[in-house]
Design an enzyme around this catalytic site. Structure first.
Site, PDB file in Angstrom:
ATOM      1  N   HIS A  83      11.407  -8.678  -7.538  1.00 14.64           N
ATOM      2  CA  HIS A  83      10.197  -9.284  -6.994  1.00 14.64           C
ATOM      3  C   HIS A  83       9.944 -10.578  -7.740  1.00 14.64           C
ATOM      4  O   HIS A  83      10.069 -10.633  -8.952  1.00 14.64           O
ATOM      5  CB  HIS A  83       8.998  -8.342  -7.186  1.00 14.64           C
ATOM      6  N   ASP A 162      -3.428  -2.493  -0.542  1.00 16.82           N
ATOM      7  CA  ASP A 162      -3.202  -3.853  -1.050  1.00 16.82           C
ATOM      8  C   ASP A 162      -3.441  -4.898   0.035  1.00 16.82           C
ATOM      9  O   ASP A 162      -3.968  -5.973  -0.243  1.00 16.82           O
ATOM     10  CB  ASP A 162      -1.779  -3.995  -1.607  1.00 16.82           C
ATOM     11  N   ARG A 169      -9.412 -10.753  -1.616  1.00 14.23           N
ATOM     12  CA  ARG A 169      -9.284 -11.563  -2.841  1.00 14.23           C
ATOM     13  C   ARG A 169      -9.001 -13.016  -2.490  1.00 14.23           C
ATOM     14  O   ARG A 169      -9.498 -13.938  -3.130  1.00 14.23           O
ATOM     15  CB  ARG A 169      -8.147 -11.026  -3.712  1.00 14.23           C
ATOM     16  N   SER A 184      -1.524  -5.007  -7.397  1.00  9.68           N
ATOM     17  CA  SER A 184      -1.041  -5.455  -6.091  1.00  9.68           C
ATOM     18  C   SER A 184       0.488  -5.449  -6.055  1.00  9.68           C
ATOM     19  O   SER A 184       1.111  -4.857  -5.164  1.00  9.68           O
ATOM     20  CB  SER A 184      -1.582  -6.869  -5.829  1.00  9.68           C
ATOM     21  N   LYS A 188       3.180  -2.146  -4.465  1.00 11.90           N
ATOM     22  CA  LYS A 188       4.170  -2.374  -3.407  1.00 11.90           C
ATOM     23  C   LYS A 188       5.576  -2.032  -3.898  1.00 11.90           C
ATOM     24  O   LYS A 188       6.376  -1.439  -3.177  1.00 11.90           O
ATOM     25  CB  LYS A 188       4.113  -3.830  -2.938  1.00 11.90           C
TER      26      LYS A 188
HETATM   27  N1  URA Z   1       1.707 -11.484  -5.226  1.00 16.26           N
HETATM   28  C1  URA Z   1       1.232 -10.277  -4.825  1.00 16.26           C
HETATM   29  O1  URA Z   1       1.903  -9.541  -4.111  1.00 16.26           O
HETATM   30  N2  URA Z   1       0.019  -9.913  -5.227  1.00 16.26           N
HETATM   31  C2  URA Z   1      -0.759 -10.681  -6.012  1.00 16.26           C
HETATM   32  O2  URA Z   1      -1.843 -10.268  -6.357  1.00 16.26           O
HETATM   33  C3  URA Z   1      -0.261 -11.931  -6.425  1.00 16.26           C
HETATM   34  C4  URA Z   1       0.991 -12.302  -6.020  1.00 16.26           C
END
Ligand code: URA
Length: 434
Positions: A83, A162, A169, A184, A188
Site C-alpha cells: 500500500h 472507512d 473526513r 483507514s 482496508k
Molecule cells: N489513504 C487512505 O486510505 N486513508 C487515509 O486516511 C489516508 C490515505
C-alpha cells in the site's frame, strides 16, 4: 449502550473510549444509526483529542470487521500486499507485483483510483486496452494461483465503515489525523487478507505527511497494529518531495514501468520498487533483506519480471502487444514543451502542484464522476538537483484538451524553485520500520 451524543461528549472531553464504545460507534456508522453531523463531530473530536494506541487498535479492528473480508488462506504464508499512502508518479505496484510474483509470492491485490493530485493503479492499468479491473471472487483467486498476480478495483463491501468516514473526513478537513489515517489504511489492508504487508509511506511536498517525523510516527503505528493482528509487516518511508520517476499520467506511467521492467531505465523509481519488493520477499520467505534484494534485482535484470507482467496483464484481458511495443499507446493531439525561463539548478519541486497539473491536462478527476484521458499527463525532463540552461526543456505536457496549455505551463513553472547553488540531496529511502 452509550448514545452517539454521549460518545462524542466523552471524546470531546478527552476521555479514553472502551472497545465496546468504539464498536458501537462503528456499527452505528455502518447501519445508519448515527447521522452525518454526529459522525463528523465525533471525527473532529478525535482529530483534536487524538486516540491512545489501544483506541486506535479497537477502531481499526471494528472497521476491518465492518464488511466483507477476503480469505487468502489458500496461499499460506505467501500472500502479499502493498500500500502506498499516495504520491505523484507512483507506479510502483506495476513493477513490485511482477518482481515479487517471480519469487513465488501471491499478490491478490485491490487497488484504488486516483484521488485529488495522486494517481491510482486501477486507472493506470485501464489505459491498457482490454484490461479488466473487476474479476469475480473465483477468478481473482484462480488467477492469483496460476500467475501469481491478480489486481482489481476495491469491491463494494470491503471496510464500508472507512468509505463513510473517509468521505466525511474529506469534507470537514479531518484527513490528516494519525489515528484516523492508521485505522483507514490498516482496516482496508487487514480486510484484504494478505499475510505479508509492505507499506510505502510517502513524505514531502506531494504526500499527506509533509514531514519525515510524522511519516515515521504513522509508519510505526501501522506496523504495530499489523503485527498485533498477526501479519508480517514492514513500512518503507520514501521521499515524495518530487514525483517518482519522470512520467505522470496513466498510459505514460505504464510505459515507464515497462521501461524499468525491460532494464531500460534505472534511478529513483527502480530503487524504490526494489526496496518495496525485497521487504515483501524478506517477510514472506523469512530471509535476510540482503538476500531478498539480490533475488529481486535478479528477477528484474534477467527480464523474468517483465515476462511475469505480460502473463498477468494478458490473464486479465489486457492487450500485451502494447507492452512489447509501447508506441501503440495513443498519442495526445497536443504535445507541448515547457522551456526553462532561466539557467540554474532546480532546487525544489512542489509534487502536489505537479499532480494537479496532470489533473488539469486530463489525467485525473476534478470531480468524482469525471472521465479521465489515459493518454494525458506530463513527462519531466529535469528534476530537483539537476542543472538547466535557459530555453532548455523542463517537461513535455500531453493533452487532448484545447485552451489549457498556457495555464498548465504557468502552474508547472510555479511548482519549481530555481537556485544558483546545487541543492542538498534528500535521501530517497528515509527509513524502514519492521
Ligand atoms: N489513504 C487512505 O486510505 N486513508 C487515509 O486516511 C489516508 C490515505
Amino acid at each position: 449502550m452509550m448514545t452517539a451524543y454521549e460518545l462524542i461528549l466523552k471524546k470531546r472531553n478527552g476521555g479514553e473510549l472502551s472497545k465496546e464504545e468504539i464498536e458501537s460507534f462503528v456499527s452505528k456508522v455502518v447501519s445508519g444509526g448515527i447521522d452525518d453531523a454526529q459522525t463528523a463531530a465525533f471525527l473532529m473530536a478525535v482529530y483534536f483529542r487524538g486516540m491512545t494506541d489501544r483506541e486506535t487498535a479497537y477502531l481499526t479492528d471494528a472497521m476491518t470487521r465492518s464488511g466483507d473480508t477476503v480469505d487468502l488462506s489458500a496461499f499460506g504464508s505467501l500472500s502479499a500486499d502493498k500500500h502506498s499512502t499516495g504520491g505523484v508518479g507512483d507506479k510502483t505496484s506495476l513493477i513490485v507485483a511482477p518482481v515479487a510474483a517471480c519469487l513465488g509470492l501471491k499478490i491478490a491485490k485491490m487497488s484504488g483510483r486516483g484521488l485529488g493530485h495522486t494517481g491510482g493503479t486501477v486507472d493506470k492499468l485501464e489505459s491498457i486496452p482490454g484490461f479488466r479491473t473487476s474479476l469475480s471472487p473465483e477468478e481473482f483467486i484462480s488467477q492469483t494461483e496460476k500467475t501469481g498476480i491478480a489486481l482489481i478495483g476495491a469491491t463494494g463491501n470491503l471496510a464500508p465503515a472507512d468509505k463513510k468516514l473517509y468521505a466525511l473526513r474529506d469534507v470537514i478537513a479531518a484527513v490528516d489525523s494519525i489515528p484516523l489515517i492508521v485505522s483507514s489504511i490498516m482496516s482496508k489492508k487487514l480486510a484484504a487478507g494478505a499475510k505479508n504487508i509492505v507499506l510505502d509511506v510517502k513524505t514531502g511536498s506531494g504526500a499527506f505527511m509533509k514531514t519525515a517525523e510524522d511519516a515515521c510516527l504513522l509508519a510505526e503505528k501501522m506496523v504495530s497494529i499489523g503485527k498485533a493482528c498477526g501479519r508480517n509487516i514492514a513500512a518503507v518511508i520514501t521521499d515524495m518531495n518530487k514525483p517518482l520517476g519522470h512520467n505522470v499520467g496513466n498510459a505514460l506511467e505504464v510505459v515507464e514501468a515497462v521501461n524499468v521492467l525491460r532494464g531500460e531505465k534505472t534511478g529513483d523509481l527502480r530503487e524504490v520498487c526494489l526496496a518495496l519488493a525485497s521487504n515483501m520477499v524478506a517477510l514472506a520467505k523469512n530471509m535476510p533483506i540482503s538476500e531478498a534484494e539480490k533475488l529481486c534485482a535478479e528477477a528484474l535484470d534477467s527480464g523474468k519480471a517483465f515476462i511475469k507482467m505480460k502473463e498477468w496483464i494478458g490473464a486479465q484481458g489486457g492487450d500485451v502487444r502494447y507492452l512489447d511495443n509501447v508506441s501503440l499507446f495513443p498519442e495526445t493531439s497536443i504535445k507541448y514543451e515547457v522551456l526553462s525561463p532561466r539557467s540554474g539548478y532546480i532546487s525544489g519541486m512542489d509534487a502536489e502542484k505537479i499532480g494537479l497539473v496532470s489533473v488539469l491536462l486530463g489525467a485525473g478527476r476534478e470531480k468524482k464522476d469525471d472521465v479521465i484521458d489515459p493518454a494525458a499527463g506530463l513527462v519531466l525532463c529535469k528534476k530537483t538537483g539537476e542543472y538547466v540552461e535557459r530555453g532548455e526543456a523542463l517537461c513535455t505536457l500531453y493533452t487532448n484538451k484545447t485552451g489549457i496549455v498556457r495555464q498548465a505551463e504557468k502552474e508547472y513553472l510555479d511548482s519549481l524553485v530555481f537556485s544558483d547553488l546545487r541543492p542538498e540531496e534528500i535521501p530517497l529511502i528515509i527509513k524502514t520500520v519492521v
